[in-house]
Design a protein around this motif. Structure first.
Motif, PDB file in Angstrom:
ATOM      1  N   ALA A 511       0.610  -1.079   0.057  1.00 56.41           N
ATOM      2  CA  ALA A 511       0.047   0.028  -0.097  1.00 56.41           C
ATOM      3  C   ALA A 511       0.848   1.280   0.067  1.00 56.41           C
ATOM      4  CB  ALA A 511      -0.966  -0.002   1.270  1.00 56.41           C
ATOM      5  N   THR A 512       2.202   1.100  -0.366  1.00 59.56           N
ATOM      6  CA  THR A 512       3.029   2.314  -0.187  1.00 59.56           C
ATOM      7  C   THR A 512       3.164   3.019  -1.120  1.00 59.56           C
ATOM      8  OG1 THR A 512       4.830   0.966  -1.029  1.00 59.56           O
ATOM      9  CG2 THR A 512       4.607   1.117   1.527  1.00 59.56           C
ATOM     10  N   ALA A 513       2.788   2.520  -2.463  1.00 61.96           N
ATOM     11  CA  ALA A 513       2.990   3.333  -3.827  1.00 61.96           C
ATOM     12  C   ALA A 513       1.752   4.403  -4.047  1.00 61.96           C
ATOM     13  CB  ALA A 513       2.831   2.126  -4.920  1.00 61.96           C
ATOM     14  N   SER A 514       2.113   5.587  -4.245  1.00 61.04           N
ATOM     15  CA  SER A 514       1.026   6.594  -4.477  1.00 61.04           C
ATOM     16  C   SER A 514       0.838   6.726  -6.023  1.00 61.04           C
ATOM     17  CB  SER A 514       1.580   7.929  -3.867  1.00 61.04           C
ATOM     18  OG  SER A 514       0.520   8.773  -4.023  1.00 61.04           O
ATOM     19  N   PRO A 515      -0.251   6.636  -6.393  1.00 59.22           N
ATOM     20  CA  PRO A 515      -0.461   6.823  -7.753  1.00 59.22           C
ATOM     21  C   PRO A 515      -0.146   8.167  -8.256  1.00 59.22           C
ATOM     22  CG  PRO A 515      -2.517   5.652  -6.891  1.00 59.22           C
ATOM     23  CD  PRO A 515      -1.568   6.119  -5.737  1.00 59.22           C
ATOM     24  N   SER A 516       0.323   8.129  -9.592  1.00 62.62           N
ATOM     25  CA  SER A 516       0.620   9.656  -9.919  1.00 62.62           C
ATOM     26  C   SER A 516      -0.369  10.257 -10.909  1.00 62.62           C
ATOM     27  CB  SER A 516       1.904   9.630 -10.886  1.00 62.62           C
ATOM     28  OG  SER A 516       1.769   8.691 -11.975  1.00 62.62           O
ATOM     29  N   PRO A 517      -0.535  11.386 -11.319  1.00 64.65           N
ATOM     30  CA  PRO A 517      -1.819  11.810 -12.161  1.00 64.65           C
ATOM     31  C   PRO A 517      -1.719  11.243 -13.217  1.00 64.65           C
ATOM     32  CG  PRO A 517      -0.425  14.038 -10.989  1.00 64.65           C
ATOM     33  CD  PRO A 517       0.239  12.506 -10.719  1.00 64.65           C
ATOM     34  N   SER A 518      -0.474  10.728 -13.813  1.00 68.75           N
ATOM     35  CA  SER A 518      -0.526  10.073 -15.149  1.00 68.75           C
ATOM     36  C   SER A 518      -1.142   8.596 -15.161  1.00 68.75           C
ATOM     37  CB  SER A 518       0.875  10.137 -15.696  1.00 68.75           C
ATOM     38  OG  SER A 518       1.963   9.695 -14.881  1.00 68.75           O
ATOM     39  N   THR A 519      -1.395   8.133 -14.108  1.00 68.75           N
ATOM     40  CA  THR A 519      -1.763   6.835 -13.874  1.00 68.75           C
ATOM     41  C   THR A 519      -2.764   6.353 -14.927  1.00 68.75           C
ATOM     42  OG1 THR A 519      -2.083   7.021 -11.344  1.00 68.75           O
ATOM     43  CG2 THR A 519      -2.994   5.132 -12.250  1.00 68.75           C
ATOM     44  N   THR A 520      -2.378   5.000 -15.500  1.00 68.54           N
ATOM     45  CA  THR A 520      -3.164   4.575 -16.757  1.00 68.54           C
ATOM     46  C   THR A 520      -4.695   4.344 -16.372  1.00 68.54           C
ATOM     47  OG1 THR A 520      -2.686   2.384 -16.282  1.00 68.54           O
ATOM     48  CG2 THR A 520      -0.928   3.460 -17.493  1.00 68.54           C
ATOM     49  N   SER A 521      -5.238   4.283 -17.373  1.00 69.15           N
ATOM     50  CA  SER A 521      -6.817   4.081 -17.305  1.00 69.15           C
ATOM     51  C   SER A 521      -7.065   2.639 -16.613  1.00 69.15           C
ATOM     52  CB  SER A 521      -7.719   3.917 -18.634  1.00 69.15           C
ATOM     53  OG  SER A 521      -7.033   3.052 -19.448  1.00 69.15           O
ATOM     54  N   ALA A 522      -6.159   1.763 -16.710  1.00 70.43           N
ATOM     55  CA  ALA A 522      -6.230   0.422 -16.051  1.00 70.43           C
ATOM     56  C   ALA A 522      -6.485   0.506 -14.507  1.00 70.43           C
ATOM     57  CB  ALA A 522      -5.212  -0.720 -16.271  1.00 70.43           C
ATOM     58  N   GLU A 523      -5.909   1.871 -13.927  1.00 68.38           N
ATOM     59  CA  GLU A 523      -6.052   1.763 -12.477  1.00 68.38           C
ATOM     60  C   GLU A 523      -7.145   2.564 -11.977  1.00 68.38           C
ATOM     61  OE1 GLU A 523      -4.066   0.725  -9.980  1.00 68.38           O
ATOM     62  OE2 GLU A 523      -2.739  -0.214 -11.344  1.00 68.38           O
ATOM     63  N   THR A 524      -7.964   3.091 -13.055  1.00 67.56           N
ATOM     64  CA  THR A 524      -9.145   3.808 -12.536  1.00 67.56           C
ATOM     65  C   THR A 524     -10.306   2.942 -12.118  1.00 67.56           C
ATOM     66  OG1 THR A 524     -10.310   3.644 -14.653  1.00 67.56           O
ATOM     67  CG2 THR A 524      -8.699   5.704 -14.318  1.00 67.56           C
ATOM     68  N   SER A 525     -11.142   3.161 -11.219  1.00 68.48           N
ATOM     69  CA  SER A 525     -12.028   2.441 -10.546  1.00 68.48           C
ATOM     70  C   SER A 525     -12.694   1.244 -11.701  1.00 68.48           C
ATOM     71  CB  SER A 525     -12.873   2.942  -9.679  1.00 68.48           C
ATOM     72  OG  SER A 525     -13.961   2.116  -9.000  1.00 68.48           O
ATOM     73  N   ALA A 526     -13.429   2.001 -12.737  1.00 72.20           N
ATOM     74  CA  ALA A 526     -14.119   1.348 -13.731  1.00 72.20           C
ATOM     75  C   ALA A 526     -13.459   0.291 -14.503  1.00 72.20           C
ATOM     76  CB  ALA A 526     -14.969   2.459 -14.583  1.00 72.20           C
ATOM     77  N   SER A 527     -12.176   0.692 -14.848  1.00 76.55           N
ATOM     78  CA  SER A 527     -11.088  -0.168 -15.592  1.00 76.55           C
ATOM     79  C   SER A 527     -10.894  -1.235 -14.718  1.00 76.55           C
ATOM     80  CB  SER A 527     -10.123   0.827 -15.928  1.00 76.55           C
ATOM     81  OG  SER A 527     -10.675   1.658 -17.151  1.00 76.55           O
ATOM     82  N   ALA A 528     -10.301  -1.052 -13.424  1.00 75.82           N
ATOM     83  CA  ALA A 528     -10.208  -1.959 -12.605  1.00 75.82           C
ATOM     84  C   ALA A 528     -11.016  -3.059 -12.514  1.00 75.82           C
ATOM     85  CB  ALA A 528      -9.734  -1.455 -11.358  1.00 75.82           C
ATOM     86  N   VAL A 529     -12.557  -2.660 -12.246  1.00 76.13           N
ATOM     87  CA  VAL A 529     -13.575  -3.736 -12.406  1.00 76.13           C
ATOM     88  C   VAL A 529     -13.643  -4.677 -13.731  1.00 76.13           C
ATOM     89  CG1 VAL A 529     -15.845  -4.024 -12.281  1.00 76.13           C
ATOM     90  CG2 VAL A 529     -14.760  -2.329 -10.971  1.00 76.13           C
ATOM     91  N   ASP A 530     -13.332  -3.710 -14.728  1.00 78.71           N
ATOM     92  CA  ASP A 530     -13.516  -4.512 -16.061  1.00 78.71           C
ATOM     93  C   ASP A 530     -12.384  -5.514 -16.112  1.00 78.71           C
ATOM     94  OD1 ASP A 530     -15.646  -3.085 -16.815  1.00 78.71           O
ATOM     95  OD2 ASP A 530     -14.620  -1.720 -17.774  1.00 78.71           O
ATOM     96  N   SER A 531     -11.082  -4.986 -15.551  1.00 82.77           N
ATOM     97  CA  SER A 531      -9.905  -5.868 -15.754  1.00 82.77           C
ATOM     98  C   SER A 531     -10.073  -7.282 -14.918  1.00 82.77           C
ATOM     99  CB  SER A 531      -8.824  -5.114 -15.488  1.00 82.77           C
ATOM    100  OG  SER A 531      -8.439  -3.958 -16.218  1.00 82.77           O
TER     101      SER A 531
END
Length: 590
Positions: A511-531
């Motif tokens: 849990a130490t990694a802080s997502p950056s503003p350039s995080t890919t769409s795979a890390e967004t909530s909706a895309s994570a569910v789809d993945s």
């Protein structure tokens, strides 16, 4: 991480009431071990395939001399902390209890319980920390000098002779500050500073008001006896001496200001050795630090005010405590108090760990106090800061609560306290507890339903650790604090260490990694569910969460959270126990 079960007995006077270790406790510990892929400082695992493991005596000694711990027998670290078959769990449990009782001095009472987890038996051994007046606990056959151990991040470490000596000295009230300093007289005292204190103490007692000066000096502990030519005590010399370092060169404080970056040429921005009596050392330290502390603007109903990065009163309390409560035995008189101002923190280090029955977890609680140097504490409570009407130390157990309260009022992280046999360290962080970067990091964890108490706990985790007591000092109710910490463990963000009363929570490495503003769409909530959905449905078989991690590149807390949501919707079937590493997921939806 395991909740501790500690039995009260004459062999180990514990302050914690006992609640048996449960299957859920062990399962939670195993889950955390697998997640962090290693053993935290307070947990030891062993296959125990041949019975009682070699080196267990040393581990029992180390845990009992440090902060306690848990040993899990029947767990194979090399096989991803799998539970393995024990030849005879009952015999193993009884052997461990006998070992603790018969092979250690003083006898150690541990709790050995057989717990069934994942279809096999584990012997869970809970080792309590012993009280200061019973340490060191040592392996009897090795003797106290070579058989006493401490627990460190690297495992069990044999104590040095100096550490053993310090522990024996802590068994009784030390009197080093009351020792006579040969060759000294009242001529070595600062008469102006002494006169102010004498005026103060005479007002506090009729007996002192009527007595001659040399009698008063003896009664308050400045001199060794009621003779005008008497030698001074160490406490008297350190409080009122014109230059105590003439006889004790290292009884001082060193202050170092470190640069943000070093190219090898600039090692520090400022450095000084603070000498003189304790009141002057405190004042000199504060003056130097004040020159290097930045001020920030704070807006309120009353308008704008400038506040230092650290409340100077909190820094003063920490410096006074370091000089007042340090170890003054012959072993440590060659070691000074060290004050280091780093770009991100202030560290104050003093010789000697906590004295008496006080633990690090107790610090900050009302009424918690234990003074190693009773005479020095009394004198400093009547001595004045140079050129000020303020006394040096209140001697009312208010130092640490003041530090904690000022940090909370200023929105700063709670000071971190670390205690070992030979040293005590106070760390103050320069950044705000819930500053912009921390809030951004919390948002990046994507944990729904967070309250302000969750955010405070997460911010403390990011700074190092959090406990129920630390949250209470930030205004969180005890019950709410327990609930918040439990939920953070369940969500895979925190890892629990220690016993029921003194449990500490640290950040899960995942849990130490802080997502950056350039995080890919795979890390967004909706895309994570789809993945996650695609990974389960496309596998055509039952898969483990770790396989989905590899397939999607998502972090485990995210994968597990979305899997549980799919199970709740009836699209995925979960096979196996909730906390089992063998738990698999199979697509059953359209």
């Amino acid at each position: 991480m395991l909740y501790s079960y500690i039995v009260r007995s004459s062999a180990c006077q514990s302050r914690t009431s006992g609640v048996p270790v449960s299957e859920a406790d062990v399962a939670q510990t195993l889950e955390a071990l697998r997640r962090i892929r290693g053993e935290p400082e307070r947990v030891e695992v062993n296959r125990a395939a041949q019975g009682v493991p070699a080196g267990l005596r040393e581990t029992l000694s180390a845990f009992s001399n440090t902060d306690g711990g848990t040993v899990l027998l029947g767990v194979d670290e090399a096989a991803d902390f799998a539970v393995v078959e024990l030849p005879d769990a009952v015999a193993l449990r009884d052997s461990v209890a006998r070992m603790a009782r018969d092979d250690l001095t003083p006898a150690l009472r541990v709790t050995s319980e057989i717990v069934e987890v994942e279809g096999r038996f584990v012997v869970a051994v809970t080792v309590p920390p012993v009280e200061a007046d019973r340490r060191p606990v040592y392996v009897t056959t090795k003797g106290v000098s070579t058989g006493s151990y401490l627990r460190t991040s690297d495992g069990d470490r044999r104590m040095t002779e100096a550490e053993v000596g310090l522990l024996f000295a802590s068994r009784v009230q030390p009197r080093y500050d009351h020792e006579v300093v040969p060759g000294t007289t009242v001529a070595d005292l600062d008469r102006d500073a002494l006169a102010r204190t004498l005026q103060r103490v005479r007002r506090s007692s009729t007996a002192l008001a009527r007595a001659e000066e040399h009698v008063v000096l003896r009664r308050i502990g400045v001199t060794a006896d009621a003779d005008p030519r008497s030698a001074l005590t160490l406490a008297g010399l350190l409080t009122f001496g014109t230059y105590p370092q003439e006889r004790f060169p290292q009884l001082m404080a060193t202050v170092v200001v470190h640069p943000a970056e070093s190219d090898g040429e600039v090692r520090f921005l400022d450095s000084a050795a603070m000498r003189g009596p304790i009141p002057e050392i405190v004042q000199g330290t504060l003056d130097l630090l004040r020159r290097h502390l930045a001020a920030r603007a704070v807006m309120s109903d009353q308008g704008r005010t400038d506040q230092l990065e650290f409340p100077l009163l909190a820094v003063r309390e920490a410096v006074v405590n370091a000089l007042l409560h340090r170890d003054y035995s012959g072993v440590t008189r060659g070691t000074q108090v060290q004050v280091d101002l780093h770009p991100d923190r202030l560290e104050i280090r003093s010789p000697g760990g906590l004295y008496g029955g006080v633990s690090v977890e107790d610090l900050g609680e009302e009424g918690v106090t234990s003074s190693r140097n009773a005479v020095l504490a009394s004198l400093l409570s009547d001595a004045y800061m140079p050129g000020s009407a303020e006394i040096v130390a209140e001697n009312r157990s208010s130092g640490v609560p003041t530090m904690v309260g000022l940090a909370r009022a200023g929105g700063l992280p709670r000071p971190v306290f670390r205690s070992a046999v030979s040293t005590f360290v106070v760390t103050m962080n320069r950044s705000q507890l819930l500053g912009h970067e921390t809030r951004r990091w919390i948002a990046g964890l994507r944990l729904p339903g967070l309250t302000s108490a969750h955010e405070v706990a997460l911010a403390m985790l990011r700074q190092g650790s959090v406990s129920n007591a630390a949250l209470r000092q930030w205004g969180v109710d005890r019950v709410d604090a327990s609930r918040v910490l439990r939920q953070l463990v369940e969500r895979g963000v925190a890892v629990k260490e220690g016993g029921r009363r003194y449990a500490t929570y640290v950040l899960d490495p995942q849990a130490t990694a802080s997502p950056s503003p350039s995080t890919t769409s795979a890390e967004t909530s909706a895309s994570a569910v789809d993945s996650v959905t695609a990974a389960v449905r496309g596998s055509g078989r039952a898969v483990r969460a770790s396989e989905i991690e590899d397939a999607t590149g998502l972090r485990r807390p995210t994968v597990v959270r979305h899997l549980n949501a799919l199970v709740a919707r009836g699209l995925v079937e979960a096979l196996g126990a909730t906390r089992s590493p063998q738990r698999r997921y199979r697509w059953v939806g359209p």
